[in-house]
Write a protein that holds these residues in place. Structure first.
Motif, PDB file in Angstrom:
ATOM      1  N   ASN A 389      -5.679   2.149  14.136  1.00  0.00           N
ATOM      2  CA  ASN A 389      -5.565   3.534  13.654  1.00  0.00           C
ATOM      3  C   ASN A 389      -4.247   3.786  12.930  1.00  0.00           C
ATOM      4  O   ASN A 389      -3.753   4.907  12.895  1.00  0.00           O
ATOM      5  CB  ASN A 389      -5.706   4.503  14.829  1.00  0.00           C
ATOM      6  CG  ASN A 389      -7.076   4.416  15.480  1.00  0.00           C
ATOM      7  OD1 ASN A 389      -8.093   4.390  14.806  1.00  0.00           O
ATOM      8  ND2 ASN A 389      -7.086   4.356  16.805  1.00  0.00           N
ATOM      9  N   TYR A 390      -3.671   2.720  12.356  1.00  0.00           N
ATOM     10  CA  TYR A 390      -2.388   2.893  11.672  1.00  0.00           C
ATOM     11  C   TYR A 390      -2.526   3.875  10.506  1.00  0.00           C
ATOM     12  O   TYR A 390      -3.572   3.982   9.882  1.00  0.00           O
ATOM     13  CB  TYR A 390      -1.844   1.551  11.181  1.00  0.00           C
ATOM     14  CG  TYR A 390      -2.603   0.927  10.021  1.00  0.00           C
ATOM     15  CD1 TYR A 390      -2.235   1.201   8.695  1.00  0.00           C
ATOM     16  CD2 TYR A 390      -3.659   0.050  10.240  1.00  0.00           C
ATOM     17  CE1 TYR A 390      -2.923   0.628   7.635  1.00  0.00           C
ATOM     18  CE2 TYR A 390      -4.347  -0.523   9.197  1.00  0.00           C
ATOM     19  CZ  TYR A 390      -3.974  -0.227   7.884  1.00  0.00           C
ATOM     20  OH  TYR A 390      -4.662  -0.792   6.833  1.00  0.00           O
ATOM     21  N   LYS A 391      -1.440   4.601  10.231  1.00  0.00           N
ATOM     22  CA  LYS A 391      -1.430   5.622   9.188  1.00  0.00           C
ATOM     23  C   LYS A 391      -1.311   4.968   7.822  1.00  0.00           C
ATOM     24  O   LYS A 391      -0.467   4.098   7.605  1.00  0.00           O
ATOM     25  CB  LYS A 391      -0.258   6.579   9.414  1.00  0.00           C
ATOM     26  CG  LYS A 391      -0.383   7.907   8.686  1.00  0.00           C
ATOM     27  CD  LYS A 391      -1.479   8.762   9.267  1.00  0.00           C
ATOM     28  CE  LYS A 391      -1.545  10.123   8.606  1.00  0.00           C
ATOM     29  NZ  LYS A 391      -2.707  10.903   9.035  1.00  0.00           N
ATOM     30  N   SER A 392      -2.154   5.402   6.892  1.00  0.00           N
ATOM     31  CA  SER A 392      -2.172   4.808   5.556  1.00  0.00           C
ATOM     32  C   SER A 392      -2.755   5.804   4.567  1.00  0.00           C
ATOM     33  O   SER A 392      -3.762   6.463   4.850  1.00  0.00           O
ATOM     34  CB  SER A 392      -3.022   3.519   5.574  1.00  0.00           C
ATOM     35  OG  SER A 392      -3.600   3.255   4.316  1.00  0.00           O
ATOM     36  N   ALA A 393      -2.133   5.923   3.402  1.00  0.00           N
ATOM     37  CA  ALA A 393      -2.629   6.820   2.367  1.00  0.00           C
ATOM     38  C   ALA A 393      -4.043   6.418   1.946  1.00  0.00           C
ATOM     39  O   ALA A 393      -4.932   7.268   1.798  1.00  0.00           O
ATOM     40  CB  ALA A 393      -1.689   6.802   1.160  1.00  0.00           C
ATOM     41  N   THR A 394      -4.294   5.125   1.770  1.00  0.00           N
ATOM     42  CA  THR A 394      -5.610   4.657   1.332  1.00  0.00           C
ATOM     43  C   THR A 394      -6.680   4.969   2.370  1.00  0.00           C
ATOM     44  O   THR A 394      -7.785   5.412   2.034  1.00  0.00           O
ATOM     45  CB  THR A 394      -5.571   3.145   1.061  1.00  0.00           C
ATOM     46  OG1 THR A 394      -4.562   2.874   0.070  1.00  0.00           O
ATOM     47  CG2 THR A 394      -6.916   2.648   0.553  1.00  0.00           C
ATOM     48  N   ARG A 395      -6.370   4.729   3.639  1.00  0.00           N
ATOM     49  CA  ARG A 395      -7.342   5.011   4.692  1.00  0.00           C
ATOM     50  C   ARG A 395      -7.674   6.501   4.732  1.00  0.00           C
ATOM     51  O   ARG A 395      -8.844   6.893   4.868  1.00  0.00           O
ATOM     52  CB  ARG A 395      -6.779   4.555   6.045  1.00  0.00           C
ATOM     53  CG  ARG A 395      -6.730   3.039   6.215  1.00  0.00           C
ATOM     54  CD  ARG A 395      -5.805   2.665   7.357  1.00  0.00           C
ATOM     55  NE  ARG A 395      -6.251   3.210   8.625  1.00  0.00           N
ATOM     56  CZ  ARG A 395      -6.956   2.534   9.542  1.00  0.00           C
ATOM     57  NH1 ARG A 395      -7.301   1.286   9.298  1.00  0.00           N
ATOM     58  NH2 ARG A 395      -7.301   3.091  10.678  1.00  0.00           N
ATOM     59  N   ASP A 396      -6.646   7.341   4.610  1.00  0.00           N
ATOM     60  CA  ASP A 396      -6.882   8.785   4.653  1.00  0.00           C
ATOM     61  C   ASP A 396      -7.695   9.261   3.467  1.00  0.00           C
ATOM     62  O   ASP A 396      -8.601  10.090   3.603  1.00  0.00           O
ATOM     63  CB  ASP A 396      -5.536   9.533   4.701  1.00  0.00           C
ATOM     64  CG  ASP A 396      -4.834   9.380   6.042  1.00  0.00           C
ATOM     65  OD1 ASP A 396      -5.466   8.867   6.998  1.00  0.00           O
ATOM     66  OD2 ASP A 396      -3.655   9.761   6.138  1.00  0.00           O
ATOM     67  N   VAL A 397      -7.367   8.745   2.278  1.00  0.00           N
ATOM     68  CA  VAL A 397      -8.095   9.168   1.071  1.00  0.00           C
ATOM     69  C   VAL A 397      -9.545   8.690   1.127  1.00  0.00           C
ATOM     70  O   VAL A 397     -10.465   9.399   0.712  1.00  0.00           O
ATOM     71  CB  VAL A 397      -7.387   8.655  -0.201  1.00  0.00           C
ATOM     72  CG1 VAL A 397      -8.259   8.899  -1.439  1.00  0.00           C
ATOM     73  CG2 VAL A 397      -6.040   9.349  -0.370  1.00  0.00           C
ATOM     74  N   THR A 398      -9.776   7.491   1.658  1.00  0.00           N
ATOM     75  CA  THR A 398     -11.147   6.994   1.811  1.00  0.00           C
ATOM     76  C   THR A 398     -11.981   7.956   2.659  1.00  0.00           C
ATOM     77  O   THR A 398     -13.116   8.300   2.309  1.00  0.00           O
ATOM     78  CB  THR A 398     -11.150   5.592   2.463  1.00  0.00           C
ATOM     79  OG1 THR A 398     -10.360   4.707   1.677  1.00  0.00           O
ATOM     80  CG2 THR A 398     -12.564   5.049   2.571  1.00  0.00           C
TER      81      THR A 398
END
Length: 746
Positions: A389-398
């Motif tokens: 569950n690491y924080k990432s701009a790409t994961r959030d935007v997906t």
């Protein structure tokens, strides 16, 4: 992402940490955490300086020797950081300092920082002297009938030639402060009290500057002399940089600010321990902090904000106790004790967010999704540790793109305005959400070797019409993303020309290379430029930035904001293009979209209002001096108030708000510094500003609305402008190659 030493903020008179009273004004038991003067460098700081020099002279992308020539540049940068307005030192001071021009390199190599610290100590002395002199002037008052002016923009001025000229400069400076309050309707007694409190507070802030501040300022001068984006981060700054990248910290979940003599709760983070407790509220003042269940309470009234924050932050699952003066009580009100268990807190305010704009034109209505991305963040530590569950701009935007699909949007705007960059890897992976696969960026190191980085995962998270909204504050990783989208013809880039930062930095933990066994971070980190990145079409974003396909009006800040404003910025270059194919041909409908945009904005009251506000803002920014005659300034003020009243009337007619861009230019000046206004009024202003219509975002959404209309009515055009000829993203692995069209050279 640029770090500036706290000193620069202090000199600008707008520091977040503001303290209202002098030490003599404090009651018993109100202890300040003040530094011991004169300040002296530590052994660790001297070692950190030399280690930094070894890295910068050997491994920097544009490595330069630390010699007499570099020393002269460091000297210039150091004094610019200390006294950019030339209001503390005199020409006589500078004559005494002149021999240091060729000795700062020796100071670093020999681990003897006594000379730069001596300069800093004299700055502290001069700063206290100047504010003490200003306080004395307040006792006499001023004659506002004289016809004289004050030049407040002293960037190109000389240092005052002697004490008499320096005194006259401060007389005019103090007189202008008084006049601003007088024009705002304050009486003399109130003005004298307000300014004396302000100047006394400034003296206290100066007295709280410590050795870390001195070293940070000197090292910033050295680091930035190599190139504009190399920085030294002391232990405090390094911790804050790490937090900004991973968007999380371990603490109580409260945004703090210093106001008067107190650390005040400015905002509560959703899900954080402070909000969950139900006992902490916005506006509460923290007067003491204790560690654990029984640790002694430390009085923090009058402390620097970063020192208070340091006490409150701590390891997850540990306890911190706060003695709080509630917001709704006076200074003599009853204090409350609140015990909180620290937890990992996500800073969601800086995370990607979405919303849907519905555009209507006649009988046609279409939904446009918007993703606002403030930074390209990534929690590298959590990812390396295997945290799923690491924080990432790409994961959030997906995730947000999936939600926008469910919302039924037909086009997507990625809003990168004022996104200063962040992780290069995130810019690369985020681009992959909008293309099938292929190169995204080319990176060249100091040896001249070029590496092509790209997306090797087939498929797209969003295959529909796309726009990227940018402005002058769009920089670095944001420019990589914008340039790739433009080079592939994957989407329209709309807005202002971007910042122009085309270099890559890497963090060097100096403690790893130091001699010693301390586990506590002591030497800080070096954020060093190690590479330059290039677009896949071969051009660099360095200096030139990304030129939008559809340009919006500039706000005028490009003269003093952007890569081109740095004297030592790297030059623009280009290399061979990467092996890539455009995925569409947006030129097929770009001229028509530009024409529709021009026709629509020519008739738009909101757009016309924005243009008028920008013109007013530019006019205010262009001023370098002001009259000190009350009658002349009163006429000016009435003219500005009339302009502002017109702006507010037009805003209310358009969106029901009173927000005005030109307010930022000080045209409705109340004479107060930010920390002198009430928190309640400050938060209300911010709330009103958020309610104001975002004209540029709405116009960007309308451009996509136009594009969708053309696509729906012209199948042939749709096959040209949609990615991969309009093939579904799920079958892209088997999609035919895109038609050969010229690669744009923006």
């Amino acid at each position: 992402m640029k770090f500036r030493p706290a000193l620069v903020l202090l000199l600008a008179f707008t520091a977040t940490c503001a303290f209202a009273q002098s030490a003599a004004d404090l009651g018993a038991g109100k202890a300040r955490k003040a530094a011991t003067w004169p300040l002296a460098p530590t052994v660790g700081e001297a070692q950190a300086a030399q280690l930094s020099a070894r890295f910068l002279t050997r491994f920097h992308y544009d490595a330069q020797p630390l010699d007499d020539a570099m020393s002269a540049r460091i000297y210039k940068a150091y004094f610019k950081l200390l006294d950019s307005e030339k209001v503390f030192f005199t020409q006589a001071d500078m004559a005494k300092f002149a021999p240091l021009k060729t000795k700062l390199d020796d100071a670093i190599w020999n681990q003897d920082l006594s000379a730069p610290f001596a300069v800093f100590n004299l700055y502290l002395q001069r700063a206290v002297e100047r504010m003490t002199y200003a306080r004395e002037l307040l006792k006499k008052g001023f004659d506002f009938s004289a016809d004289e002016s004050y030049t407040f923009d002293r960037e190109h001025a000389d240092w005052p030639k002697d004490q008499a000229e320096l005194d006259d400069l401060w007389r005019k400076r103090t007189k202008n402060d008084w006049l601003r309050l007088k024009l705002a309707g304050k009486d003399d007694a109130d003005i004298r009290k307000t300014l004396d409190k302000r100047y006394a507070g400034y003296i206290e802030r100066v007295r709280q500057l410590d050795g870390q501040d001195a070293f940070q300022t000197f090292m910033t001068a050295y680091a930035e002399t190599t190139d504009p984006h190399t920085d030294y981060l002391g232990p405090r700054a390094a911790e804050n940089f790490d937090i900004s990248m991973k968007l999380s910290l371990e603490g109580i979940g409260a945004v703090l600010q210093a106001r008067d003599d107190y650390t005040q709760i400015r905002e509560l983070v959703p899900g954080g321990p402070a909000l969950k407790s139900g006992r902490i509220k916005v506006g509460d003042r923290i007067v003491a902090v204790g560690q654990g269940d029984k640790g002694a309470m430390v009085d923090v009234i009058g402390w620097r904000l970063d020192d208070v924050v340091n006490l409150i932050r701590g390891k997850k699952d540990t306890t911190v106790r706060l003695e709080v003066l509630p917001a709704d009580t006076g200074l003599d009100g009853k204090h409350e004790m609140v015990s909180l268990v620290r937890q990992k807190v996500s800073i969601e305010e800086q995370a990607a967010k979405k919303k849907v704009i519905e555009i209507k034109d006649g009988d046609v209505s279409r939904k446009i999704g918007v993703i606002e991305l403030p930074a390209f963040y990534s929690d590298f530590g959590a990812r390396s540790a295997g945290d799923k569950n690491y924080k990432s701009a790409t994961r959030d935007v997906t995730k947000l793109l999936g939600e926008l699909k469910q919302d039924g949007v037909q086009g997507v705007v990625v809003d990168l305005r004022n996104n200063g960059g962040g992780s290069l890897a995130e810019a690369n992976s985020l681009t992959g959400l909008f293309i099938d696969k292929g190169p995204v960026v080319q990176v060249r190191d100091s040896r001249g070797e070029v590496e092509v980085q790209g997306d090797d995962q087939p498929g797209m998270a969003w295959s529909g019409p796309l726009a990227v909204l940018v402005n002058r504050g769009t920089a670095s990783a944001s420019e990589i993303f914008s340039a790739a989208i433009q080079d592939y013809h994957r989407g329209l880039v709309i807005g202002e020309p971007t910042f122009g930062k085309g270099t890559v930095q890497n963090l060097v933990d100096l403690d790893r290379y130091a001699q010693g066994d301390s586990e506590k971070p002591e030497l800080g980190e070096l954020k060093m430029t190690i590479q330059e990145f290039f677009r896949i079409n071969g051009g660099s974003t360095q200096l030139k930035g990304v030129t939008p396909d559809i340009e919006f009006p500039k706000n005028g800040d490009d003269k003093d904001f952007g890569e081109s404003t740095y004297e030592n910025a790297l030059k623009w270059t280009q290399i061979a293009p990467a092996d890539y194919q455009v995925v569409a041909n947006l030129n097929a409908y770009l001229p028509q979209l530009q024409k529709l945009h021009a026709e629509r904005t020519a008739k738009s009251p909101a757009w016309k209002l924005m243009l008028d506000e920008l013109a007013q803002y530019r006019a205010m920014r262009a001023k370098t001096a002001t009259s000190l005659n009350f009658a002349a300034r009163e006429v000016e003020r009435k003219q500005l108030e009339a302009v502002q009243a017109d702006f507010r009337t037009r805003h209310r007619a358009i969106d029901g708000s009173d927000a005005s861009l030109a307010d930022d230019a000080g045209s409705l000046d109340d004479g107060l510094n930010a920390n002198e206004r009430s928190l309640k009024s400050e938060l209300k202003q911010e709330k009103d500003a958020k309610k104001a219509k975002d004209v540029q975002l709405n116009e960007t959404a309308h451009i996509l609305f136009d594009a969708l209309g053309m696509i729906k009515t012209d199948p042939k055009l749709a096959s040209e402008v949609l990615p991969y000829g309009g093939k579904d993203s799920g079958s892209l692995a088997a999609a035919p190659a895109a038609p050969a069209t010229p690669k744009p050279t923006h």
